[in-house]
Design an enzyme around this catalytic site. Structure first.
Site, PDB file in Angstrom:
ATOM      1  NE  ARG A  50      -3.597  -2.340   2.616  1.00  0.00           N
ATOM      2  CZ  ARG A  50      -4.377  -2.612   3.653  1.00  0.00           C
ATOM      3  NH1 ARG A  50      -4.328  -1.834   4.734  1.00  0.00           N
ATOM      4  NH2 ARG A  50      -5.196  -3.652   3.632  1.00  0.00           N
ATOM      5  CG  ASP A  52       2.574   5.967   2.624  1.00  0.00           C
ATOM      6  OD1 ASP A  52       1.578   5.252   2.844  1.00  0.00           O
ATOM      7  OD2 ASP A  52       3.542   6.044   3.403  1.00  0.00           O
ATOM      8  CE1 TYR A 111       8.035   0.534  -1.378  1.00  0.00           C
ATOM      9  CE2 TYR A 111       8.648  -1.408  -0.108  1.00  0.00           C
ATOM     10  CZ  TYR A 111       7.688  -0.543  -0.587  1.00  0.00           C
ATOM     11  OH  TYR A 111       6.362  -0.765  -0.299  1.00  0.00           O
ATOM     12  NE  ARG A 202       8.198   9.544   2.749  1.00  0.00           N
ATOM     13  CZ  ARG A 202       7.062  10.200   2.994  1.00  0.00           C
ATOM     14  NH1 ARG A 202       5.891   9.571   2.900  1.00  0.00           N
ATOM     15  NH2 ARG A 202       7.097  11.476   3.331  1.00  0.00           N
TER      16      ARG A 202
END
Length: 264
Positions: A50, A52, A111, A202
């Site tokens: 999911r 952001d 990622y 992040r």
């Protein structure tokens, strides 16, 4: 009902994220709307991650159940036709077993975070890369990242509203590389784990950037991790440079695309 796995690419800037939210534009909503043009009344689709608001993907995976037995190539063409002009595209499609689940069958996620270090702002990739105007130093960031590898309590690098039942995660790799670009450098942060906490990537990149800028030492990252305290984290990086690049499965549904996705 036949089940299909979809590999999806998107630019996250126009969306509130992957997940459908009331009165907001989401990637999930866009794909579901395209599918509804093919087979109205379908249930919602599931996805591996999911992402952001503002986060991008080059390898998101979703699954959907359809009533019609589609040729995968034809299904890609039909979905992409109805997705236009949104910056979302289905890259690959494969028919899968009924027990395949994009999220729960996944055993790893990858990622990539891109950072541009130069005085001049990006022109062609604005909104798709994090721009910092100062120099970054590779070796200290690599040294700091080693403190994060393995199984840890990542409370420090977890969003305060994270809904995961536990802050303990295993981070398999954090690989940092640098590439020369005109009048600056581009840094790539590649992270791999079975799953991640909300804002974990992040938070990690934002903290490592402080090390690269010489505002933190590598040992400060170790101290922050061991504090198990969100306030010990460095600044959270913006979503601009973050991409979900791959999702791993025990049996790759896209392994034989030459056989699965050719036109009739």
């Amino acid at each position: 009902m036949p089940r299909y796995a979809l590999k999806i690419e998107y630019d996250g800037r126009p969306f509130c994220g992957w997940q459908t939210q009331a009165a907001q534009k989401s990637v999930q909503g866009a794909v579901e709307a395209a599918l509804a043009r093919l087979e109205p009344g379908l249930p919602r689709i599931g996805a591996a991650g999911r992402t952001d608001t503002g986060v991008h993907a080059t390898g998101q995976v979703a699954h959907c159940d359809l009533t019609r037995d589609w040729n995968p190539f034809r299904l890609i063409e039909a979905i992409n036709h109805h997705l236009r002009p949104l910056p979302v595209a289905v890259l690959a499609c494969a028919k899968v077993e009924d027990d395949f689940h994009a999220r729960f069958s996944a055993h790893e996620r990858r990622y990539l975070f891109r950072v541009l270090a130069r005085r001049a702002p990006p022109t062609f990739e604005a909104g798709q890369i994090w721009h910092v105007r100062h120099r970054l130093h590779l070796a200290p960031m690599q040294q700091a990242a080693r403190h994060l590898i393995g199984t840890h309590d990542f409370t420090t690098f977890r969003a305060s509203k994270c809904q995961a039942p536990s802050p303990i995660k295993t981070l398999d790799t954090v690989e940092i590389s640098v590439h020369d670009v005109p009048y600056g450098q581009e840094f790539h942060f590649a992270l791999r784990a079975r799953s991640f906490l909300h804002n974990q990537v992040r938070s990690i990149v934002g903290t490592l950037e402080r090390v690269g800028a010489a505002a933190w030492t590598p040992d400060d990252v170790k101290t922050a991790l061991e504090a198990r305290d969100r306030t010990a984290c460095g600044p959270v990086s913006p979503p601009d440079g973050l991409y979900l690049t791959a999702v791993g499965y025990a049996k790759d549904p896209f392994a034989n695309l030459d056989e699965q996705a050719q036109p009739d």
